[in-house]
Design a protein around this motif. Structure first.
Motif, short mmCIF file in Angstrom:
data_model
loop_
_atom_site.label_atom_id
_atom_site.label_comp_id
_atom_site.label_asym_id
_atom_site.label_seq_id
_atom_site.Cartn_x
_atom_site.Cartn_y
_atom_site.Cartn_z
N TYR A 1 18.22 22.94 -33.25
CA TYR A 1 18.26 22.52 -31.48
C TYR A 1 18.34 23.73 -30.65
N MET A 2 19.39 24.66 -31.10
CA MET A 2 19.64 25.87 -30.46
C MET A 2 18.43 26.89 -30.49
N TYR A 3 17.82 26.82 -31.34
CA TYR A 3 16.45 27.87 -31.81
C TYR A 3 15.46 27.27 -30.90
N LEU A 4 15.22 25.80 -30.45
CA LEU A 4 14.31 25.25 -29.71
C LEU A 4 14.28 26.17 -28.38
N SER B 1 9.97 25.50 -40.61
CA SER B 1 9.06 24.26 -40.35
C SER B 1 9.26 23.92 -38.87
N CYS B 2 10.68 23.64 -38.36
CA CYS B 2 10.95 23.37 -37.16
C CYS B 2 10.86 24.52 -36.21
N PHE C 1 9.97 16.94 -29.00
CA PHE C 1 10.76 15.72 -29.66
C PHE C 1 9.84 14.72 -30.21
N VAL C 2 8.59 14.59 -29.73
CA VAL C 2 7.58 13.49 -29.90
C VAL C 2 7.09 14.29 -31.25
N LEU C 3 6.95 15.37 -31.11
CA LEU C 3 6.08 16.26 -32.45
C LEU C 3 7.09 15.97 -33.78
N LEU C 4 8.39 16.01 -33.56
CA LEU C 4 9.36 16.11 -34.42
C LEU C 4 9.63 14.69 -35.14
N ASN D 1 6.44 18.59 -41.37
CA ASN D 1 6.47 19.48 -40.15
C ASN D 1 5.13 20.71 -40.52
N ALA D 2 5.00 20.97 -41.68
CA ALA D 2 3.95 22.01 -41.82
C ALA D 2 2.64 21.44 -41.51
#
Length: 399
Positions: free
Chosen positions: A236-239, A309-310, A343-346, A379-380
Motif C-alpha cells: 500500500y505504501m509502495y502504491l 506483481s503488485c 484498487f479495481v485492478l487488484l 496479478n501477472a
C-alpha cells in the motif's frame, strides 16, 4: 486467523479510500481563503493533541507506555473519529460479531463518502490555474538559470570537486535506449535500485509487524497473518511512490514519443526498469520480513513475487489511465483516479488470494504459499493484459 485479516481489511481499505477523497475536499475547502486554512489546521492539529493528552493521562494512571497507547486506540470514543475511527469500528464489529456497530460505522463511512464525492463533483476547483501557475514558476526558474550562464547555483555553492567516471548510455538503440538510460540514472544511486520508496515501504512493514506483536503479547496472531498484513501495508505504501517513479517521469518528456520504433517496444522498455525495481524491492522487503518471522525461503520467494506483481499492477494501472484520460486532466485528479483504478485492478488478484487461502486451509497447505502464489499469478496475468490492451499508448503524444 484469516478471518481476522479480512475483518481488518474491511475497515482499513474504506478508511484509506476516504482519506484520498478527503484530500480533494480539503483542497476545495482551502480555496476559500486564509481563514479556512487556519481553521482547518486548528482542527487537524487538535486531533493528535487530544490523542496525546489521553495517552499521557492513561500512562500516568497505569505506568505502562505501550499499554496506554493501545488503550487509547481501542477506547470507545476513538471509534467516533472520522475515517480511521469508523474503519476501526467496522473491523472491531466484525471481529466481535457486533453487527449493529458494523452497520452504524459502515453507514457513517458511506454517508461521508457520498458527501466527499458531492464536493468533488460540484466543487469548482481551479486545478488548471494551479497547473499553469506551477508551469510558469518552473519556466521562470529555467530562465534564471540560463541568465546566469547556465550554471547550477546549488552545485556552484557546494564548492566541491565532481569526479566524472564515465559518460553516455553505452548500450541500447532506438527503444531499448530508454531502458539503458534508466539504468544509467539508477547507477547514480548509492544503493542501486533501493531508494526512498524501498525504505519507506520496508519501514511501514516492520512498523506494522512490531505493532501487531506488541498488541498480542500472548502470541495468538499466527505467523501467516503477520506476514500477509505487513506485506499488504508495504504494498500500500509502495502504491503512492509508484506514481512518481521513472515511468511517470518519462511521460513528462516528449522524446519517448519521437523515438523511431514501434509503440509496444517503447512501452515495454519504458516500463522495464520499473518492473525490475519492483522485483528488487520485493526481494528486499520479503527477505527482511521473512528473516524476522523465521519463515522458509520458499515463502520468502513467493512473498517477493507477490509484492513485485503488485508493483506491476501499479505500473499497468498508470499505463491504463494514460490510455483512458490521455493526460488531459490535472495530475492531482489523475492520481486520485489512479488510486481508485488500481484498487479495481487488484480485485482479481485479491479474489484469487482469498480462494488460494481457502484452498490452502482445505488441503493443509501453508496459506502464505497458496494465497500469495495465486495473487502473484493473477496479478501477472492482469498486467500482461494491460500491456497488450494499451500497447499503442506511446504511438503519439496525445495517446
Amino acid at each position: 486467523g484469516f478471518e481476522g485479516i479480512l475483518a481488518l481489511m474491511a475497515g482499513f481499505i474504506p478508511a484509506m479510500l476516504l482519506g484520498q477523497l478527503s484530500a480533494v475536499a480539503i483542497y476545495r475547502f482551502c480555496l476559500g481563503g486564509r481563514g479556512r486554512k487556519i481553521a482547518l489546521q486548528c482542527v487537524l492539529g487538535a486531533i493528535p493533541l487530544v490523542l496525546l493528552a489521553a495517552g499521557l493521562l492513561a500512562y500516568r494512571q497505569s505506568g505502562d507506555l505501550w499499554g496506554s497507547v493501545l488503550n487509547v486506540l481501542n477506547a470507545g470514543w476513538a471509534r467516533w473519529l472520522p475515517m480511521a475511527g469508523w474503519g476501526q469500528g467496522v473491523s472491531c464489529g466484525i471481529l466481535y460479531a457486533d453487527w449493529g456497530s458494523v452497520a452504524l460505522f459502515a453507514g457513517l463511512l458511506l454517508v461521508f463518502a457520498g458527501l466527499l464525492i458531492l464536493i468533488f463533483v460540484l466543487g469548482d476547483c481551479d486545478y488548471y490555474e494551479d497547473v499553469i501557475g506551477g508551469a510558469e514558476q518552473r519556466q521562470k526558474a529555467k530562465e534564471l538559470v540560463k541568465a546566469d550562464g547556465g550554471n547550477n547555483v546549488r552545485a556552484a555553492t557546494m564548492n566541491r570537486k565532481i569526479r566524472v567516471k564515465d559518460t553516455g548510455i553505452g548500450k541500447g538503440s532506438r527503444a531499448s535506449a530508454i531502458f539503458y538510460m534508466h539504468l544509467r540514472q539508477l547507477k547514480r544511486n548509492r544503493f542501486l535500485f533501493a531508494d526512498f520508496a524501498t525504505f519507506m515501504s520496508l519501514i511501514m512493514a516492520v512498523f506494522m509487524l512490531l505493532v501487531l506483536q506488541m498488541s498480542d503479547p500472548t502470541g495468538e496472531i499466527p505467523t501467516a497473518a503477520l506476514l500477509l498484513i505487513s506485506l499488504g501495508m508495504a504494498a500500500y505504501m509502495y502504491l503512492f511512490f509508484s506514481m512518481t517513479g521513472i515511468w511517470a517521469q518519462e511521460l513528462k518528456k516528449p522524446y519517448i514519443f519521437l523515438l523511431p520504433d514501434s509503440a509496444p517496444k517503447k512501452l515495454l522498455y519504458a516500463t522495464g526498469t520499473t518492473i525490475v525495481k519492483s522485483i528488487f524491492d520485493g526481494v528486499i522487503i520479503a527477505l527482511v520480513i521473512g528473516i524476522y518471522l523465521e519463515v522458509s525461503p520458499l515463502i520468502m520467494a513467493v512473498s517477493a513475487l507477490a509484492f513485485a506483481s503488485c508493483g506491476c499492477i501499479f505500473v499497468g494501472g498508470d499505463v491504463l489511465s494514460q490510455r483512458i484520460f490521455k493526460r488531459q486532466i490535472n495530475t492531482g485528479i489523475l492520481r486520485f483516479v489512479n488510486i481508485l483504478l488500481l484498487f479495481v485492478l487488484l480485485i482479481p488478484g485479491l479474489a484469487a488470494a482469498i480462494g488460494g487461502a481457502v484452498a490452502g486451509v482445505a488441503f493443509g497447505i501453508d496459506i502464505c504459499l497458496t494465497a500469495l502464489g495465486a495473487l502473484a499469478v493473477v496479478n501477472a496475468g492482469v498486467f500482461l493484459l494491460l500491456l497488450a490492451g494499451c500497447k499503442n499508448v506511446l504511438a503519439q503524444m496525445d495517446a
